[in-house]
Design an enzyme around this catalytic site. Structure first.
Site, PDB file in Angstrom:
ATOM      1  N   TYR A 168       0.785  -1.159   0.210  1.00 38.56           N
ATOM      2  CA  TYR A 168       0.055  -0.144  -0.190  1.00 38.56           C
ATOM      3  C   TYR A 168       0.802   1.317  -0.211  1.00 38.56           C
ATOM      4  O   TYR A 168       0.358   2.514  -0.310  1.00 38.56           O
ATOM      5  CB  TYR A 168      -0.872  -0.011   1.195  1.00 38.56           C
ATOM      6  CG  TYR A 168      -2.008  -1.102   1.345  1.00 38.56           C
ATOM      7  CD1 TYR A 168      -2.400  -1.625   0.013  1.00 38.56           C
ATOM      8  CD2 TYR A 168      -2.591  -1.471   2.352  1.00 38.56           C
ATOM      9  CE1 TYR A 168      -3.377  -2.801   0.048  1.00 38.56           C
ATOM     10  CE2 TYR A 168      -3.609  -2.386   2.335  1.00 38.56           C
ATOM     11  CZ  TYR A 168      -4.001  -3.154   1.035  1.00 38.56           C
ATOM     12  OH  TYR A 168      -4.567  -4.176   1.253  1.00 38.56           O
ATOM     13  N   LYS A 208       3.445 -15.505   1.849  1.00 38.44           N
ATOM     14  CA  LYS A 208       3.613 -16.397   0.683  1.00 38.44           C
ATOM     15  C   LYS A 208       4.804 -16.529   0.296  1.00 38.44           C
ATOM     16  O   LYS A 208       5.428 -16.272  -1.002  1.00 38.44           O
ATOM     17  CB  LYS A 208       2.756 -15.279  -0.421  1.00 38.44           C
ATOM     18  CG  LYS A 208       2.221 -16.190  -1.788  1.00 38.44           C
ATOM     19  CD  LYS A 208       1.435 -17.333  -1.486  1.00 38.44           C
ATOM     20  CE  LYS A 208       0.776 -18.107  -2.725  1.00 38.44           C
ATOM     21  NZ  LYS A 208       0.155 -19.305  -2.444  1.00 38.44           N
ATOM     22  N   ASP A 233      -3.003 -18.473   1.373  1.00 41.55           N
ATOM     23  CA  ASP A 233      -4.180 -19.273   0.899  1.00 41.55           C
ATOM     24  C   ASP A 233      -4.725 -20.173   1.926  1.00 41.55           C
ATOM     25  O   ASP A 233      -5.782 -20.613   2.073  1.00 41.55           O
ATOM     26  CB  ASP A 233      -3.878 -19.917  -0.562  1.00 41.55           C
ATOM     27  CG  ASP A 233      -2.505 -20.373  -0.655  1.00 41.55           C
ATOM     28  OD1 ASP A 233      -1.703 -20.358   0.351  1.00 41.55           O
ATOM     29  OD2 ASP A 233      -2.157 -20.700  -1.498  1.00 41.55           O
ATOM     30  N   ASP A 244      -5.122  -7.293   5.756  1.00 40.99           N
ATOM     31  CA  ASP A 244      -6.348  -6.263   5.298  1.00 40.99           C
ATOM     32  C   ASP A 244      -7.501  -7.630   4.903  1.00 40.99           C
ATOM     33  O   ASP A 244      -8.573  -7.518   5.559  1.00 40.99           O
ATOM     34  CB  ASP A 244      -5.967  -5.631   4.295  1.00 40.99           C
ATOM     35  CG  ASP A 244      -7.312  -4.411   3.820  1.00 40.99           C
ATOM     36  OD1 ASP A 244      -8.215  -4.595   4.531  1.00 40.99           O
ATOM     37  OD2 ASP A 244      -7.110  -3.749   3.027  1.00 40.99           O
ATOM     38  N   ASP A 283     -10.935  -8.937   7.519  1.00 35.41           N
ATOM     39  CA  ASP A 283     -12.281  -8.828   6.988  1.00 35.41           C
ATOM     40  C   ASP A 283     -12.877 -10.449   7.061  1.00 35.41           C
ATOM     41  O   ASP A 283     -14.114 -10.777   7.331  1.00 35.41           O
ATOM     42  CB  ASP A 283     -12.352  -8.334   5.707  1.00 35.41           C
ATOM     43  CG  ASP A 283     -12.251  -6.720   5.635  1.00 35.41           C
ATOM     44  OD1 ASP A 283     -12.057  -6.477   7.062  1.00 35.41           O
ATOM     45  OD2 ASP A 283     -12.653  -5.865   4.920  1.00 35.41           O
TER      46      ASP A 283
END
Length: 252
Positions: free
Chosen positions: A27, A78, A111, A135, A139
């Site tokens: 970001y 990852k 994942d 992030d 959620d």
């Protein structure tokens, strides 16, 4: 669990804290932006960047919180495809070895972590991850209690913290007595935890549990068989029960 879409036996016993690095990563990385290649082909780019100091800083926060909880940290990344994640896999174990041998540390690819949060969320204590993955996963974790309106959060800096619901201020429903106040109330409990006032924090969380056990629900978590109520009534009921519990809790 207020109104989780998952089976009760899947969610039961879940107590998860996601520690997300908040000021770095994709970001904020450079270069970034949009442009045109030769021939007018539109392109866009974002850059994921972390240095070892940023990683160590957030790792310390995760390990410190784990010590207050169940002494387990899961690093989510990852690392099979991202060099940035490979650096996380170097730095976080270094911090662990140097100062936190009493805390268990394991790793998951993001994942797989997403799948495990849905399939068996109770296995997690503290999840440590970067800005982008945190992030998304935070959620996703809203499915566990059934609404973002149930999730507290804190943005912690050097001696400064902002404690607020994951969803922010919800300006679209301001003044309509619709917002679920429980995330804000539970954020206050997190603040008490951060101040070392754990018994008081538990009293606040216990009051939330009591109100939900009474069957009160705001619209975001309401379903047949429960009593629908608004922001003010829900908040007032939690406050009354929290004060009753706090009568028996030493503060300071």
């Amino acid at each position: 669990v207020a109104s989780s879409p998952l089976r009760p036996e899947v969610v039961r016993g879940t107590d998860m804290l996601i520690v997300r690095e908040l000021t770095g990563g994709i970001y904020f990385g450079e270069p970034r932006g949009r442009g045109l290649r030769d021939g007018g082909l539109r392109i866009a780019r974002n850059t994921m960047v972390y240095d070892e100091v940023e990683i160590a800083r957030i790792a310390v926060i995760a390990f410190d919180w784990a010590r207050r909880r169940r002494h387990k940290v899961t690093l989510v990344d990852k690392a099979n495809v991202l060099e940035v994640s490979q650096l996380w896999r170097e730095v976080v174990p270094e911090v662990h070895k140097a100062s936190y041998a009493d805390v268990a540390l394991d790793t998951l690819y993001v994942d797989n972590a997403a799948m495990q949060i849905v399939l068996k969320p109770s296995q997690f204590d503290v999840i440590l991850t970067g800005n982008l993955f945190g992030d998304i996963l935070s959620d996703l974790a809203a499915t566990l209690p059934g609404s973002l309106g149930m999730l507290p959060s804190a943005s912690l800096g050097s001696g400064i913290g902002l404690f607020e619901p994951v969803h922010g201020s919800a300006p679209d429903i301001a003044g309509q007595d619709k917002a679920n106040p429980l995330a804000a109330i539970l954020s206050a409990a997190m603040l008490l935890d951060a101040l070392g006032e754990t018994p008081a924090a538990e009293a606040v969380r216990g009051a939330v549990d009591d109100v939900l056990a009474e069957g009160l629900r705001t619209g975001d978590i309401w379903s047949e068989g429960f009593t629908r109520t608004g922001t003010t009534d829900m908040g007032s009921r939690v406050a009354a029960l929290a004060l009753k519990r706090l009568e028996h809790v030493p503060i300071g």
